[in-house]
Design an enzyme around this catalytic site. Structure first.
Site: not given
Length: 285
Positions: A87, A140, A157
């Site tokens: 985001d 990731g 996150d």
């Protein structure tokens, strides 16, 4: 008139409803089910796989605490790695620090970035176009396992440990993050609502603890994440970084020139004081 509601599915016997005033976007990507809708109280809301991820109204609390605590505790972070955070809120807050020279953000799903830039533009506020930002679309865990670069601060996150986000709570991920940290660097990660998800903290202590000399948690109250305070995992080989006094953090905060809506140096220091039920749960780890 029929009112549409969105029922969060994080817990099987407890939850929260959001009235859906308008669906802005709904789509199943290769990795997850994404919906973005408007709610009178919280503004634009984004959910992934039945779990609320972020809202326009209170995102600043989460994003400020995920970034300013590790960066100001470190004191001279120049290179930052963000895992997830499609985001753009974490990236936005990191880049507010002029001392940060480079940020690599690794997000598994380009669609999340694209939709958030369109429907939640204030989250990123142009951060994706900043010259200091390097956006990598990749897994990731694989990135930190193979990356040859090192970073002063790593911020995970991640979503809750279900679906694509589950691997970001694994020992392999923590091991990869450790190898990417500079000496004395700081790793932080979203770690769930401590009262409702105590097992997540215990699991993190057991899996992250072996890779860092100092492993703990800090907290913040984020209204969207109901059930108590949100916990953030903390890991570093320098135990002094989470034990600094308010005066030192105040001096660094003033030098940064950053204005915040939630974060303060006093909250920074106090956030490491954990409720006794958390301390008791961690004793088992």
């Amino acid at each position: 008139m029929t009112t549409t509601t969105y029922l969060e599915k994080l817990y099987t016997s407890y939850g929260q409803n959001f009235r859906v005033d308008e669906v802005l976007f709904e789509h199943r990507t290769d990795h997850q089910e994404l919906i973005i809708f408007r709610n009178e109280e919280f503004g634009t809301v984004m959910a992934l796989d039945g779990i609320i991820q972020t809202t326009e109204r209170d995102e600043f609390i989460y994003h400020e605490m995920m970034t300013h605590v590790p960066i100001l505790a470190h004191g001279h972070a120049a290179r930052v790695l963000i895992i997830g955070g499609g985001d753009g809120g974490i990236l936005r807050e990191v880049l507010r620090h002029d001392s940060v020279e480079h940020v690599t953000q690794v997000e598994i799903d380009q669609a999340v970035i694209d939709m958030c830039k369109q429907y939640l533009p204030n989250h990123s506020a142009g951060a994706f176009e900043d010259a200091r930002a390097n956006i990598v679309i990749a897994d990731g865990v694989e990135f930190v396992s193979e990356c040859a670069e090192t970073f002063d601060v790593i911020i995970s996150d991640c979503t809750d440990p279900v679906g694509p986000g589950e691997v970001l709570f694994s020992s392999r991920f923590y091991e990869g993050c450790k190898r990417c940290l500079t000496p004395g660097g700081v790793f932080v990660a979203q770690n769930g609502v401590a009262f409702m998800q105590p097992d997540e903290l215990v699991t993190t202590r057991r899996r992250l603890g072996p890779y860092v000399a100092d492993q703990s948690f800090y907290t913040a109250a984020v209204p969207t994440y109901v059930g108590g305070v949100m916990a953030f995992a903390w890991g570093s080989d320098n135990a002094d970084l989470r034990q600094q006094g308010v005066s030192e953090i105040e001096a660094r905060f003033e030098r940064s020139g950053i204005e915040t809506r939630y974060y303060t140096p006093a909250l920074h220091v106090a956030s490491f004081a954990l409720p006794q039920y958390v301390n008791k749960a961690l004793e088992s780890a």
